[in-house]
Structure formats: structure tokens, C-alpha cells
Design an enzyme around this catalytic site. Structure first.
Site, PDB file in Angstrom:
ATOM      1  N   ASP A 156     -24.121 -33.745 -34.986  1.00  0.00           N
ATOM      2  CA  ASP A 156     -23.198 -34.821 -35.352  1.00  0.00           C
ATOM      3  C   ASP A 156     -21.808 -34.525 -34.797  1.00  0.00           C
ATOM      4  O   ASP A 156     -21.434 -33.368 -34.569  1.00  0.00           O
ATOM      5  CB  ASP A 156     -23.154 -35.035 -36.869  1.00  0.00           C
ATOM      6  CG  ASP A 156     -22.625 -33.836 -37.635  1.00  0.00           C
ATOM      7  OD1 ASP A 156     -23.046 -32.704 -37.323  1.00  0.00           O
ATOM      8  OD2 ASP A 156     -21.801 -34.027 -38.550  1.00  0.00           O
TER       9      ASP A 156
ATOM     10  N   ASP B 290     -17.854 -29.391 -29.227  1.00  0.00           N
ATOM     11  CA  ASP B 290     -18.155 -29.231 -30.659  1.00  0.00           C
ATOM     12  C   ASP B 290     -19.254 -30.180 -31.091  1.00  0.00           C
ATOM     13  O   ASP B 290     -18.969 -31.275 -31.559  1.00  0.00           O
ATOM     14  CB  ASP B 290     -16.876 -29.456 -31.466  1.00  0.00           C
ATOM     15  CG  ASP B 290     -17.029 -29.137 -32.936  1.00  0.00           C
ATOM     16  OD1 ASP B 290     -18.004 -28.469 -33.307  1.00  0.00           O
ATOM     17  OD2 ASP B 290     -16.167 -29.568 -33.715  1.00  0.00           O
TER      18      ASP B 290
ATOM     19  N   GLU C 237     -22.550 -31.659 -40.376  1.00  0.00           N
ATOM     20  CA  GLU C 237     -21.529 -30.618 -40.421  1.00  0.00           C
ATOM     21  C   GLU C 237     -20.133 -31.204 -40.445  1.00  0.00           C
ATOM     22  O   GLU C 237     -19.243 -30.682 -41.113  1.00  0.00           O
ATOM     23  CB  GLU C 237     -21.681 -29.678 -39.219  1.00  0.00           C
ATOM     24  CG  GLU C 237     -20.954 -28.346 -39.369  1.00  0.00           C
ATOM     25  CD  GLU C 237     -19.510 -28.370 -38.913  1.00  0.00           C
ATOM     26  OE1 GLU C 237     -18.786 -27.406 -39.192  1.00  0.00           O
ATOM     27  OE2 GLU C 237     -19.089 -29.363 -38.263  1.00  0.00           O
TER      28      GLU C 237
END
Length: 384
Positions: A74, A105, A140
Site C-alpha cells: 500500500d 516506499d 502499513e
């Protein structure tokens, strides 16, 4: 033929997996892992008041040791997509960089450890000497209640046990190989509430202004909390907002509130830190200030993976590829490592984090290739 981390990363970036949406990202991973012999399990976790989240667990091998790679597919929203020089979900390569939300990320990190695992299996008859597992969540960047926490609980209920974990978060500061995250500070949120008595500003003797008491307590709570520890810097409390809810200038308010966050080191537990703050507030109030502290629930406790064979193995693999001596760091915010540490020692190592969550998030293609080589050496050393 070796696996291509750039192609895997591009495919992942093209999945619009803004929390809590999966956008097809876990399907991309399943399509890579299942043909390589991994037993792949995809599952959705949910609870009232939260969005359902898709997660993936995969394992190849049935022997010890079991090396776990973990991460999240995510991503945070892209914001104004028109402000990006390359569309945030196009996965474009330009100027030897891969652009897109999640490139750093942490879809890039996931692509690298999957490519490394596939290369290792291809070079070793399709099986590791022990086991390689992957725990991938889609929760997350969100509230983190239907992701890694429940995924690891599910795995433990099946009898899965992990010996060590590498979390592919972007750990490096300036250059690939400069930093391994070996711990995280704990995090606590609270609200300081001071009660007074409202009244006309021209008659202060008939009122009790809570702002005076709030200022006294804020000053007391911002004093240094400690001097740090062997692996951590000093704990820190920061006030992030102050509010009295007063729409006029001629009324003394009846209440004043101040929100704060504490990032604390391994000299404290959550309970001990709360006790310290409450004692300080009590002393500063001196029986004259009426106050309360409203603590918010926290699932972010402090932890550290101390130097030892596992950190040495990771540092050696990094040095062999990059020539850099990695620093063991415990700085920064929180990550899913705070959950993984309850199951096995965990280190965080991934790409350089300078563009994460930013417009034009990107990573050099060379870093994706080098990170794959680092993970490959970590795997080889682990099963040597």
C-alpha cells in the site's frame, strides 16, 4: 536468466494501491511466487469500523532456519497528480530513475527481495537450505490493524516460526548502504486537558483562566525526559496543537487542551512513560491546576535488535556490494517492525528514503539492481 527487479517494481507501481485498496498488487506477487514453488496464501482481514485489507503470506521450504522478508504494497495518496513530472502510477523510467508512488516506499524494496529470492532459488535447484517466507500487507500506511498484526497472528496459529526478518523499508539516508534500521522508538499520543471557569475578561476575579495552568504544565512536560541510551538518543515530547475553542476575545474560556506526541527510547516502557508524565503534571499543578491527561491507544512500543551475528551478516553483505560501512540506526518514525519484533529479531534495510511520500517519488535503477544484489548475498550468507 535472472529476475528483473526493475520490471517487478514497475508492475507494482502501476497498481493503484492507495491504502486500503490493493489495486492488483498482491496478484502481481502471487503470479511471481507461485510458479517458483512458493505456497502462497492471500487473505483479507477486517474488523468493525475499519476497511478490509488484503494480505499475502508465502513460503518455500519446510526446514529451519526460516528467513522472513516483510513489506507493504500500500502507498500514500499521490496528491495533485498534475504536479508530478511523470504520472505517479505509470511506472516510467526516465534519466535512469524509476518514477512513481511507492517506487521507494516500498514497492521497490519488495521487487528487490523477490528478485533476489527467485535468483537464489534458480541457482540452488529451486529450494533453499532452510525456508524463505514473505509477509506482505496492504495496511502499513493506514491504521495498521488489519495487516501485519493479523497476518503474523494467522501465521503463528498455523505453526509458522521465523528465525530472523528483513523488512524492506527505505532505511538509507543519503546513499544505498549507509544505514540499517536496528530498532524504533516507541510512540505515545495524549491530550492535556486543563479545566477552569469561564467569565468576562473584565472581571478575572470571577473566573479561572485555564490557559495559565496549561502554560505551566506544558513547560513542565517539555523538560528533558532522559539523556538517551546505548542504542537510542534522548526521548522527546512535542506539543502539536493547542486549542481553547473560544470564538470571542472577551470571554475567559472554561477549558484548554494541548495535544502531544512522545517518541521514547528503551529506558522506558509505555506504562513507565505515562507514569513519568503524570508525575510531572501532578508536581507542576501543585494542587492549583485542575487537569487530566487523555492517553490514546498505542501499538508502537520501543524495540531494538542489538549488534550480533545477524547485524554482522547484513552489514557484510552491504559492504561487499556497496563498499560502505552501514550505521545501525534507531531513528525515524514507526514501521511494521514494531509488530515483527514479537516473533523474531528484525532489521530494516531498503532503498534511500529521500523522496518517499514526495511528489516525483523515484529511485535510481542502479539502486534497484544493487539492492537486489545485497539481498541475494544476505540470503546466501544466511543459508551458508
Amino acid at each position: 536468466m535472472t529476475a528483473d527487479p526493475v520490471a517487478i517494481a514497475r508492475d507494482l507501481v502501476r497498481c493503484r494501491s492507495v491504502t486500503p485498496e490493493d489495486g492488483g498488487a498482491l496478484g502481481v506477487l502471487q503470479g511471481l511466487l507461485a510458479p517458483a514453488g512458493f505456497a502462497v496464501h492471500c487473505m483479507t482481514f477486517a474488523e468493525p469500523g475499519t476497511a478490509p485489507i488484503e494480505n499475502l503470506y508465502a513460503r518455500i521450504g519446510d526446514q529451519k532456519p526460516n528467513l522472513l522478508f516483510a513489506g507493504h504494497t500500500d502507498v500514500v495518496p499521490a496528491g495533485n497528480e498534475a504536479s508530478w513530472s511523470h504520472p505517479p502510477f505509470a511506472g516510467e523510467v526516465a534519466g535512469a530513475r524509476l518514477y512513481g508512488r511507492g517506487a521507494v516506499d516500498m514497492k521497490g524494496g519488495i521487487a528487490c527481495f523477490i528478485a533476489a529470492a527467485l535468483d537464489h532459488l534458480a541457482a540452488n535447484g529451486g529450494k533453499p537450505k532452510g525456508s524463505i517466507s514473505l509477509a506482505i500487507t496492504g495496511d502499513e500506511e493506514g491504521v495498521a490493524v488489519n495487516g501485519t498484526v493479523k497476518l503474523l497472528q494467522w501465521a503463528a496459529a498455523r505453526g509458522e516460526k521465523f528465525d530472523h526478518c528483513i523488512l524492506g523499508e527505505p532505511s538509507n539516508v543519503d546513499a544505498l548502504g549507509d544505514t540499517i534500521k536496528a530498532g524504533r522508538r516507541g510512540s505515545l499520543n495524549g491530550t492535556l486537558i486543563v479545566s477552569g471557569r469561564s467569565g468576562h475578561v473584565a472581571y478575572p476575579d470571577r473566573a479561572d483562566n485555564p490557559i495559565r495552568g496549561l502554560v505551566a504544565l506544558v513547560t513542565a512536560l517539555q523538560a528533558p525526559l532522559d539523556e538517551g541510551s546505548a542504542q537510542f538518543g534522548p526521548s522527546n515530547l512535542e506539543f502539536t496543537s493547542v486549542d481553547v475553542g473560544n470564538p470571542t476575545v472577551n470571554i475567559i474560556p472554561s477549558e484548554a487542551r494541548a495535544r502531544f506526541n512522545i517518541r521514547y527510547n528503551d529506558r522506558h516502557s509505555q506504562t513507565a512513560m505515562k507514569t513519568l508524565i503524570e508525575h510531572r503534571a501532578h508536581a507542576a499543578a501543585a494542587g492549583r491546576v485542575r487537569y487530566a491527561i487523555d492517553w490514546q491507544p498505542s501499538n508502537a512500543d520501543v524495540f531494538v535488535t542489538k549488534p550480533g551475528p545477524f547485524t554482522d551478516l547484513a552489514a557484510a553483505a552491504i559492504a561487499e556490494v556497496t563498499g560502505r560501512k552501514s550505521k545501525l540506526s534507531t531513528g525515524g518514525g514507526t514501521s511494521d517492525a514494531r509488530f515483527i519484533k514479537d516473533y523474531c529479531p528484525v532489521l530494516e534495510f531498503g532503498l534511500v528514503g529521500q523522496t518517499m511520500h514526495a511528489v516525483d517519488e523515484c529511485t535510481p535503477v542502479a539502486d534497484l539492481v544493487a539492492l537486489t544484489a545485497i539481498y541475494r548475498r544476505m540470503i546466501e550468507k544466511y543459508f551458508a
